[in-house]
Design a protein around this motif. Structure first.
Motif, PDB file in Angstrom:
ATOM      1  N   LYS A   1      22.593 -25.423 -64.423  1.00  0.00           N
ATOM      2  CA  LYS A   1      21.551 -25.368 -65.455  1.00  0.00           C
ATOM      3  C   LYS A   1      21.368 -26.710 -66.146  1.00  0.00           C
ATOM      4  O   LYS A   1      20.277 -27.022 -66.638  1.00  0.00           O
ATOM      5  CB  LYS A   1      21.891 -24.269 -66.471  1.00  0.00           C
ATOM      6  N   LYS A   2      22.403 -27.519 -66.161  1.00  0.00           N
ATOM      7  CA  LYS A   2      22.308 -28.816 -66.843  1.00  0.00           C
ATOM      8  C   LYS A   2      21.268 -29.718 -66.192  1.00  0.00           C
ATOM      9  O   LYS A   2      20.710 -30.607 -66.838  1.00  0.00           O
ATOM     10  CB  LYS A   2      23.668 -29.516 -66.869  1.00  0.00           C
TER      11      LYS A   2
ATOM     12  N   PHE B   1      18.154 -29.190 -67.987  1.00  0.00           N
ATOM     13  CA  PHE B   1      18.163 -29.818 -69.308  1.00  0.00           C
ATOM     14  C   PHE B   1      17.810 -31.299 -69.233  1.00  0.00           C
ATOM     15  O   PHE B   1      17.338 -31.886 -70.205  1.00  0.00           O
ATOM     16  CB  PHE B   1      19.540 -29.670 -69.966  1.00  0.00           C
TER      17      PHE B   1
ATOM     18  N   ILE C   1      12.336 -30.469 -71.007  1.00  0.00           N
ATOM     19  CA  ILE C   1      12.275 -29.129 -71.583  1.00  0.00           C
ATOM     20  C   ILE C   1      11.725 -29.270 -73.008  1.00  0.00           C
ATOM     21  O   ILE C   1      12.269 -30.018 -73.824  1.00  0.00           O
ATOM     22  CB  ILE C   1      13.657 -28.462 -71.605  1.00  0.00           C
TER      23      ILE C   1
ATOM     24  N   ALA D   1      14.181 -26.912 -78.347  1.00  0.00           N
ATOM     25  CA  ALA D   1      15.559 -26.421 -78.381  1.00  0.00           C
ATOM     26  C   ALA D   1      15.612 -24.939 -78.043  1.00  0.00           C
ATOM     27  O   ALA D   1      16.566 -24.461 -77.404  1.00  0.00           O
ATOM     28  CB  ALA D   1      16.163 -26.679 -79.763  1.00  0.00           C
TER      29      ALA D   1
ATOM     30  N   ASP E   1      13.654 -23.376 -75.971  1.00  0.00           N
ATOM     31  CA  ASP E   1      13.549 -23.256 -74.521  1.00  0.00           C
ATOM     32  C   ASP E   1      14.891 -23.546 -73.856  1.00  0.00           C
ATOM     33  O   ASP E   1      15.281 -22.879 -72.888  1.00  0.00           O
ATOM     34  CB  ASP E   1      12.487 -24.211 -73.985  1.00  0.00           C
ATOM     35  N   LYS E   2      15.601 -24.538 -74.356  1.00  0.00           N
ATOM     36  CA  LYS E   2      16.914 -24.861 -73.795  1.00  0.00           C
ATOM     37  C   LYS E   2      17.882 -23.701 -73.985  1.00  0.00           C
ATOM     38  O   LYS E   2      18.674 -23.384 -73.096  1.00  0.00           O
ATOM     39  CB  LYS E   2      17.458 -26.128 -74.451  1.00  0.00           C
ATOM     40  N   ARG E   3      17.794 -23.040 -75.149  1.00  0.00           N
ATOM     41  CA  ARG E   3      18.655 -21.878 -75.379  1.00  0.00           C
ATOM     42  C   ARG E   3      18.295 -20.747 -74.428  1.00  0.00           C
ATOM     43  O   ARG E   3      19.181 -20.036 -73.931  1.00  0.00           O
ATOM     44  CB  ARG E   3      18.534 -21.402 -76.831  1.00  0.00           C
TER      45      ARG E   3
ATOM     46  N   GLN F   1      19.841 -21.495 -71.120  1.00  0.00           N
ATOM     47  CA  GLN F   1      21.280 -21.321 -71.185  1.00  0.00           C
ATOM     48  C   GLN F   1      21.671 -19.843 -71.226  1.00  0.00           C
ATOM     49  O   GLN F   1      22.605 -19.406 -70.543  1.00  0.00           O
ATOM     50  CB  GLN F   1      21.842 -22.037 -72.418  1.00  0.00           C
TER      51      GLN F   1
END
Length: 257
Positions: free
Chosen positions: A24-25, A28, A32, A35, A37-39, A42
């Motif tokens: 998943k990194k 990132f 993206i 924040a 969306d990043k959550r 994750q």
């Protein structure tokens, strides 16, 4: 959801198979937006697998390049999402994050969908790639396919799709999705037989969806309208749109006389 049936439908040549986990990194590291969306990435993605890379060297289909886009390879990726995920947003984020065209198979529990999105060079940033419209199927269960869905899965065999270049191949996958959407309305799965027919199918599907949205909106207005004259006008508008909808449905019956 068992993805084996969907992956097998492509009849991937062994040389095209990658079968590598995608951390998943790596998503990132792309652009993206927020924040939140990043959550979502994750918390929602359980597993991503890069299944295959379709290239001229392993499928015999030439690259495509013009002033708008460059297709050097097509990635086939599977993504397993957790039940709490919001698939629509995650699908969009994945397509945006990967700079080459992706055939994305997304699963949530027993169901899933197939999505694709053409990509082109950004007009504002040199070297950056942006997505066009995302085209996706409704959710289906591979172990419990209806007749139209089974025909759709069978249509995904790479050797049966257009092979002029990788852009045409990718569009072929999108045409399969359009044919499935049309079959949900017409009751018959049929692939477009030409580029013109494919364009017409896409346009008619968009028109069908637009008319449906307008009918829903007008019905909601009619229910709330207190003035009789205005309610009559709205109902007449609804009837007119229903006639337009029926005419559009007829246009979605590919291959019928």
């Amino acid at each position: 959801m068992s993805l084996v049936k969907v992956i097998e439908a492509f009849s991937l040549p062994p040389d095209a198979c990658v079968n590598q986990r995608v951390p998943k990194k790596l998503l990132f590291e792309q652009d993206i937006p927020t924040a939140a969306d990043k959550r979502q990435i994750q918390d929602s993605i359980e597993e991503m697998i890069w299944v295959a890379a379709l290239k001229p060297t392993n499928i015999g289909v030439p690259i495509f390049k013009d002033n708008v886009r460059e297709y050097l390879e097509i990635a086939v990726i599977t993504t397993k999402l957790r039940i709490s995920a919001k698939p629509t947003r995650i699908i969009e984020l994945i397509h945006r994050a990967i700079p080459y065209p992706v055939v994305l198979i997304t699963s949530v529990g027993e169901s899933g969908c197939l999505s694709l999105a053409h990509k082109r060079w950004s007009q504002g940033e040199i070297g950056k790639v942006v997505i066009e419209d995302i085209r996706r199927t409704d959710d289906f269960v591979p172990e419990a396919l209806n007749a139209e869905e089974a025909s759709f899965i069978a249509s995904l065999k790479i050797s049966n799709l257009p092979n002029q270049d990788l852009y045409a191949l990718y569009q072929g996958f999108i045409d399969c999705i359009a044919a499935l959407a049309a079959s949900k309305i017409s009751g018959r799965f049929a692939l477009p037989g030409s580029k013109d027919q494919a364009h017409s199918l896409s346009d008619n599907l968009d028109e069908h969806a637009r008319i449906q949205r307008e009918i829903i909106m007008l019905r909601a207005k009619a229910e709330k309208e207190k003035q009789l004259n205005r309610r009559v006008e709205l109902n007449l508008d609804i009837k007119r749109l229903e006639e337009e909808l029926a005419a559009t449905q007829d246009k979605l019956r590919i291959g019928e006389t």
